[in-house]
Design an enzyme around this catalytic site. Structure first.
Site: not given
Length: 346
Positions: A149-150
């Site tokens: 994920g970011c």
């Protein structure tokens, strides 16, 4: 190497479009399939006019794809929809999944945080978590990579080396993170309308954001013990960019200078991670449109604490850029291939 035929599933979303942009001109990869079930039959240019100069296949439904004619898949589908799709792909297809469907190694944790049982548990056992700079060797031989994920990318890149070096404590970690609105996807949502977002900032997912267990899973592996973090994301009135400000306790005797020196040593030869000089503050505008992560470490006013800051472009290093970096490795290419885009400024 013969030409690698690439399919992008979910090409009508932001991460899919970013992958198309980054794959343009790739010396080995050629996009042969673009899917977008709700946009099937349309040219991508009608969905993303900025990509109209590229020669691309029209969007099709996933059910109509002949995967025997595909070598690599970037899966940009929503969370919860990817597991069954990937489980049905031929064994010869290499996959980088940009959803959260294969990031959590614990099936119980997945069910708890995502609200349903995992639909491909045997495949989960084979998935490799794809934080490139940390998992590079495993990624090279993987068939399925779970792209991070970011927020977890922006947090782990600075913290994992510090845990491995024993320079920070595995407790009392506070993560204050801020993201541009593209991180919420392209689907129509009232909360993401211009008037709802502009001229303001708000926290969301307080003590309940699904990236928290992903962060804790990987930091725990680096620390060799369970790690519990206080993680609060915020939505910013900008299209892209991510800033994580992280408050940590240092190991006895360690200083901000020690932490900065360790990060500088670990990332000295890395093409996409940079540790700034003492006192320089990373900003999202310094990485916009690029696959870079910039970071730095500062002394806190509280003794025994330091402040770590990290910036990425949430759509690039936080998603599509890291996905391409991983796929390059999976096909034996330099991971920097077609990722040399410099940041956009202003």
């Amino acid at each position: 190497m013969s030409e690698v035929r690439v399919a992008i599933l979910g090409a009508s979303g932001y991460t899919g479009a970013e992958l198309v942009r980054m794959l343009a001109g790739h010396p080995e990869f050629r996009v042969t399939v673009l899917t977008g079930d709700r946009k099937a039959g349309q040219p991508l240019a009608s969905v993303f006019p900025h990509l109209g100069m590229l020669k691309l296949p029209d969007l099709v439904a996933i059910a109509d794809v002949d995967f025997s004619q595909v070598d690599a898949v970037f899966c940009c589908l929503p969370h919860g929809t990817t597991q069954e799709v990937i489980a049905g792909l031929p064994e010869h297809v290499s996959v980088v999944d940009l959803s959260a469907d294969f990031r959590l190694t614990s099936l119980d944790a997945y069910a708890q945080w995502y609200g349903h049982e995992h639909k491909a548990p045997e495949l989960q056992k084979k998935a490799i978590y794809g934080l490139t700079e940390i998992k590079r060797d495993a990624i090279r031989t993987a068939r399925l990579v779970a792209n991070p994920g970011c927020y977890p990318t922006s947090v782990q890149l600075p913290l994992v080396p510090l845990f491995k070096a024993g320079l920070i404590e595995a407790q009392d970690i506070i993560i204050d993170a801020k993201s541009g609105t593209s991180g919420a996807g392209r689907s129509a949502k009232e909360a993401n309308l211009y008037c709802e977002v502009t001229e303001g900032i708000h926290a969301y997912g307080i003590a309940s954001h699904r990236h928290a267990p992903e962060i804790e899973q990987e930091l725990g592996l680096a620390a060799g013990q369970d790690v519990l973090v206080s993680f609060t994301p915020h939505l910013m009135p900008m299209s892209r960019g991510m800033l994580s400000t992280i408050y940590v306790r240092t190991a006895k005797g360690a200083t901000a200078a020690d932490l900065r020196a360790e990060l500088s040593r670990v990332y000295a030869a890395e093409p996409f991670v940079g540790v700034l000089p003492e006192g320089a503050v990373p900003a999202t505008r310094h990485v916009r449109g690029s696959n870079f992560c910039l970071m730095n470490v500062f002394d806190d006013r509280q003794p025994g604490r330091v402040i770590v800051t990290s910036v990425i472009d949430n759509l690039v290093k936080g998603a599509s850029g890291q996905a391409l970096q991983n796929m390059n490795l999976m096909f034996g290419l330099p991971e920097t291939t077609n990722l040399a885009q410099q940041p956009l400024f202003p």
